[in-house]
Design a protein around this motif. Structure first.
Motif, PDB file in Angstrom:
ATOM      1  N   ARG A 279      16.797 -52.613  34.014  1.00 60.84           N
ATOM      2  CA  ARG A 279      16.250 -53.994  34.824  1.00 60.84           C
ATOM      3  C   ARG A 279      16.420 -54.796  33.660  1.00 60.84           C
ATOM      4  O   ARG A 279      16.137 -54.686  32.520  1.00 60.84           O
ATOM      5  CB  ARG A 279      14.881 -53.683  35.167  1.00 60.84           C
ATOM      6  CG  ARG A 279      14.629 -52.805  36.472  1.00 60.84           C
ATOM      7  CD  ARG A 279      13.155 -52.968  36.588  1.00 60.84           C
ATOM      8  NE  ARG A 279      12.584 -54.551  37.124  1.00 60.84           N
ATOM      9  CZ  ARG A 279      12.888 -54.836  38.369  1.00 60.84           C
ATOM     10  NH1 ARG A 279      13.319 -54.190  39.339  1.00 60.84           N
ATOM     11  NH2 ARG A 279      12.538 -56.117  38.615  1.00 60.84           N
TER      12      ARG A 279
ATOM     13  N   ASN B 163      22.064 -59.234  27.122  1.00 60.51           N
ATOM     14  CA  ASN B 163      21.721 -58.083  28.080  1.00 60.51           C
ATOM     15  C   ASN B 163      23.091 -57.164  28.130  1.00 60.51           C
ATOM     16  O   ASN B 163      24.187 -57.711  28.357  1.00 60.51           O
ATOM     17  CB  ASN B 163      20.999 -58.137  29.158  1.00 60.51           C
ATOM     18  CG  ASN B 163      21.725 -59.234  30.268  1.00 60.51           C
ATOM     19  OD1 ASN B 163      21.851 -60.313  29.795  1.00 60.51           O
ATOM     20  ND2 ASN B 163      22.185 -59.203  31.330  1.00 60.51           N
TER      21      ASN B 163
ATOM     22  N   GLU C 244      14.672 -58.830  32.584  1.00 61.82           N
ATOM     23  CA  GLU C 244      13.762 -59.936  32.791  1.00 61.82           C
ATOM     24  C   GLU C 244      13.992 -61.056  31.954  1.00 61.82           C
ATOM     25  O   GLU C 244      14.585 -61.204  30.918  1.00 61.82           O
ATOM     26  CB  GLU C 244      12.446 -59.555  32.606  1.00 61.82           C
ATOM     27  CG  GLU C 244      11.790 -58.261  33.203  1.00 61.82           C
ATOM     28  CD  GLU C 244      11.525 -58.182  34.607  1.00 61.82           C
ATOM     29  OE1 GLU C 244      11.536 -59.382  35.150  1.00 61.82           O
ATOM     30  OE2 GLU C 244      11.669 -57.338  34.938  1.00 61.82           O
ATOM     31  N   LEU C 245      13.700 -62.409  32.378  1.00 62.38           N
ATOM     32  CA  LEU C 245      13.868 -63.624  31.965  1.00 62.38           C
ATOM     33  C   LEU C 245      13.707 -63.610  30.418  1.00 62.38           C
ATOM     34  O   LEU C 245      14.345 -64.171  29.462  1.00 62.38           O
ATOM     35  CB  LEU C 245      13.534 -65.014  32.655  1.00 62.38           C
ATOM     36  CG  LEU C 245      13.503 -66.176  31.853  1.00 62.38           C
ATOM     37  CD1 LEU C 245      15.075 -66.613  31.594  1.00 62.38           C
ATOM     38  CD2 LEU C 245      13.040 -67.498  32.321  1.00 62.38           C
ATOM     39  N   GLN C 246      12.481 -62.995  29.984  1.00 64.62           N
ATOM     40  CA  GLN C 246      11.654 -62.983  28.839  1.00 64.62           C
ATOM     41  C   GLN C 246      12.514 -62.332  27.800  1.00 64.62           C
ATOM     42  O   GLN C 246      12.702 -62.802  26.531  1.00 64.62           O
ATOM     43  CB  GLN C 246      10.308 -62.749  29.210  1.00 64.62           C
ATOM     44  CG  GLN C 246       9.297 -62.938  27.858  1.00 64.62           C
ATOM     45  CD  GLN C 246       9.483 -64.345  27.548  1.00 64.62           C
ATOM     46  OE1 GLN C 246       9.218 -65.074  28.405  1.00 64.62           O
ATOM     47  NE2 GLN C 246       9.747 -64.741  26.219  1.00 64.62           N
ATOM     48  N   THR C 247      13.188 -61.048  28.329  1.00 59.16           N
ATOM     49  CA  THR C 247      14.144 -60.473  27.444  1.00 59.16           C
ATOM     50  C   THR C 247      15.171 -61.048  27.098  1.00 59.16           C
ATOM     51  O   THR C 247      15.840 -61.182  25.832  1.00 59.16           O
ATOM     52  CB  THR C 247      14.404 -59.094  28.130  1.00 59.16           C
ATOM     53  OG1 THR C 247      13.167 -58.415  29.011  1.00 59.16           O
ATOM     54  CG2 THR C 247      15.110 -58.165  27.170  1.00 59.16           C
TER      55      THR C 247
ATOM     56  N   SER D  81      20.200 -65.222  41.094  1.00 63.78           N
ATOM     57  CA  SER D  81      20.064 -63.720  41.118  1.00 63.78           C
ATOM     58  C   SER D  81      21.121 -63.076  39.887  1.00 63.78           C
ATOM     59  O   SER D  81      22.032 -63.479  40.027  1.00 63.78           O
ATOM     60  CB  SER D  81      20.260 -63.097  42.450  1.00 63.78           C
ATOM     61  OG  SER D  81      21.516 -63.671  43.006  1.00 63.78           O
TER      62      SER D  81
END
Ligand code: HPA
Length: 271
Positions: free
Chosen positions: A243, A234, A245-248, A190
């Motif tokens: 938020r 990030n 996300e993995l893709q970012t 997480s």
């Protein structure tokens, strides 16, 4: 532990013609451009190597590549193992121990990490000067094999100054903004809460991620000189947290991959 390391090493020795001198670990989103730099590659997927774990994360390829970069023999892990995948620290340590037995003297590590330093920005790079291990285990726990290294390995310089100085020079010459800072390793998977990011900042960390420290501990134990570079994927501002996300994370790492390749190939050329 010795037996699996030896078996994996002997398997690989039969596949390669030259002893690797430099080890490279390619982290999340960083497994493409560097691979293109490898001449005469011999690619072996993790799942055929005795005792090697296999990557369970889709953003990691799971290949060991032997070849030549800047006329140096390299051994490249395209994808790594993380504690959050359920592996033991001994399993995470295995490829690094195999590197040592094959002849690796210097280890270059990359990773994707969250940026805790509010004067820096995502997409920029941070060279690790030090780390804080917040993972719940240590790969050196348990019976110590003196063949690998001492019971209580020194950690006053986990990231070799001589490598870091070279990285900084290469960064200056290529106009790459390379920060220097402290990496905190957490268990994951997480992501952190706002309160946890605040806590990590108070501890003195500049970046946070879920990898690298186990490999660095094992490498230092065996006398392999290490350096590591994080791509800050990030921004972790506790008061303005978006938020993520993995893709970012993967996309931001990939967008900075070229800079990382310049640093790593430049450094390999000087080893
Ligand atoms: N936290 C932990 N690991 C990470 C992060 C993060 O914010 N970003 C990339 N890896």
């Amino acid at each position: 532990m010795l037996h699996p390391v030896k078996e994996a090493t002997e398997f690989l020795q039969k596949k390669i013609k030259h002893k690797p001198e430099v080890g490279v670990i390619l982290g999340t989103g960083l497994g493409n451009l560097f691979v293109e730099e490898i001449k005469n590659p011999i690619t072996i997927t993790y799942n055929v190597i005795p005792h090697f774990p296999v990557t369970t994360v889709t953003s990691h390829k799971g290949q060991l590549i032997f070849g030549e970069v800047k006329k140096k023999q390299v051994m490249v892990m395209r994808g790594r193992f993380h504690y959050y995948e359920g592996y033991s620290m001994q399993q995470i340590a295995l490829p690094i121990r195999v590197m040592k037995l094959l002849g690796v003297k210097n280890l270059l590590i990359s990773n994707a990490a969250g940026n805790l330093n509010l004067s820096w920005h995502k997409g920029e790079l941070m060279m690790l000067d030090d780390h804080i291990n917040l993972q719940p285990d240590n790969p050196l726990r348990g019976e110590n094999s003196e063949l690998f290294g001492p019971r209580f390995p020194d950690m006053s310089e986990p990231y070799a100054q001589k490598l870091n100085k070279k990285l900084q020079k290469i960064a200056r010459e290529n106009k790459i903004n390379l920060h220097k800072g402290v990496y905190a390793a957490v268990q994951g998977p997480s992501m952190e809460t706002r309160a946890e990011y605040r806590y990590l900042r108070m501890l003195g960390a500049d970046a946070v991620g879920m990898s690298t420290v186990p490999e660095v501990l094992v490498a230092n134990h065996m006398g392999i000189a290490c350096c590591a570079v994080s791509v800050l994927t990030n921004d972790c501002d506790p008061d303005h947290l978006n938020r993520v996300e993995l893709q970012t994370i993967v996309d931001t790492a990939s967008a900075s991959e070229k800079k990382l390749v310049t640093l790593f190939t430049g450094l390999i050329g000087q080893l």
